[in-house]
Design an enzyme around this catalytic site. Structure first.
Site, PDB file in Angstrom:
ATOM      1  N   LYS A 101      58.575  52.820  39.891  1.00  0.00           N
ATOM      2  CA  LYS A 101      58.336  54.122  40.236  1.00  0.00           C
ATOM      3  C   LYS A 101      57.528  54.527  38.630  1.00  0.00           C
ATOM      4  O   LYS A 101      58.104  54.851  37.823  1.00  0.00           O
ATOM      5  CB  LYS A 101      60.232  54.770  40.432  1.00  0.00           C
ATOM      6  CG  LYS A 101      59.010  56.225  41.577  1.00  0.00           C
ATOM      7  CD  LYS A 101      60.817  56.568  41.743  1.00  0.00           C
ATOM      8  CE  LYS A 101      60.536  58.029  42.706  1.00  0.00           C
ATOM      9  NZ  LYS A 101      62.008  58.756  42.929  1.00  0.00           N
TER      10      LYS A 101
HETATM   11  O1  G3P Z   1      62.404  61.780  45.331  1.00  0.00           O
HETATM   12  C1  G3P Z   1      62.442  63.228  44.390  1.00  0.00           C
HETATM   13  C2  G3P Z   1      63.763  63.909  43.968  1.00  0.00           C
HETATM   14  O2  G3P Z   1      64.552  62.958  44.056  1.00  0.00           O
HETATM   15  C3  G3P Z   1      63.407  65.388  43.509  1.00  0.00           C
HETATM   16  O3  G3P Z   1      64.353  66.274  44.219  1.00  0.00           O
HETATM   17  O4  G3P Z   1      65.477  68.059  44.901  1.00  0.00           O
HETATM   18  O5  G3P Z   1      65.112  66.910  42.415  1.00  0.00           O
HETATM   19  O6  G3P Z   1      63.260  68.098  43.543  1.00  0.00           O
HETATM   20  P1  G3P Z   1      64.110  67.259  43.613  1.00  0.00           P
END
Ligand code: G3P
Length: 223
Positions: A85
């Site tokens: 990633k």
């Molecule tokens: O897949 C990306 C994710 O981990 C980010 O999620 O909720 O931190 O915006 P969030």
């Protein structure tokens, strides 16, 4: 559309592996730090891989191309099926091109626009991760961005798989599927929430009660 779980929590991943419909795990440094900041990252990643056996994206922490490539090599030495990633920055795109030339799968993360998705696809990304929740957080229509990207993919025939990421609620899953995303990577609590429906619970209760009545009647007739 496939569903991945977006977490580094071992118990949640174990449960997801048992559910039978989750085909991968995505992690990021924040998710790893949330569980146990002192954990040995290699050990945690290998534990996760043992449980899920399918797709596993592991994020690099460098911001320069050579550093990213070195980290990718290290992650691949832990397990050769890793998807690397890489953040959506110019140095990241160079790393994606180099890894792609060697046939190493990459997942370009932190994509918030169609322009970024196009650049990542042209650099050879295997996956492009489009963040929904964080766009909604700044009052920007994440579904519209995802729809644009899916439409462009259809017109251009790009091969990169589209991951809907930063998913925050069950409606995001439906909207991602409707838009045409290949994968939605979803936090554990949202996966569980998305399986529930009050009519399912009410219906099952009624079935169980009626079955109980039948067995009680049968056993009283047999006496
Ligand atoms: O897949 C990306 C994710 O981990 C980010 O999620 O909720 O931190 O915006 P969030």
């Amino acid at each position: 559309m496939q569903i991945y779980v977006d977490t580094a929590n071992i118990n949640h991943i174990r449960h997801c592996a048992e559910l039978g419909f989750i085909s991968g795990v995505t992690t990021n440094p924040s998710l790893l730090a949330k569980e146990d900041p002192s954990v040995d990252i290699r050990q945690r990643i290998l534990e996760i891989y043992d449980l899920i056996g399918g797709h596993l994206s592991v994020e690099v922490n460098s911001t320069d191309t050579n550093g990213m490539i070195a980290e990718a090599d290290e992650i691949l030495s832990w397990f050769p099926n890793a998807t690397i990633k890489i953040p959506m920055i110019p140095e990241g795109l160079s790393a994606v091109r180099k890894l792609s030339n060697k046939g190493i799968p990459t997942n370009v993360t932190l994509i918030f626009s169609a322009n970024q998705a196009i650049a990542a696809a042209n650099a050879g990304a295997t996956y492009v991760s489009v963040f929904m929740g964080r766009l909604d957080d700044i009052s920007f229509d994440s579904v519209g961005v995802l729809q644009d990207i899916c439409e462009i993919w259809d017109v251009q025939d790009y091969e990169s798989l589209i991951i809907a990421a930063s998913v925050r609620n069950p409606l995001h899953i439906i909207e991602s599927a409707r838009a045409g995303a290949d994968i939605a990577t979803v936090p554990y609590n949202v996966i569980i929430q998305s399986l529930k429906h009050p009519l399912t619970d009410a219906g099952l209760n009624a079935f169980l009660k009626d079955y109980q009545k039948m067995t009680e009647l049968k056993s009283s007739l047999n006496k």
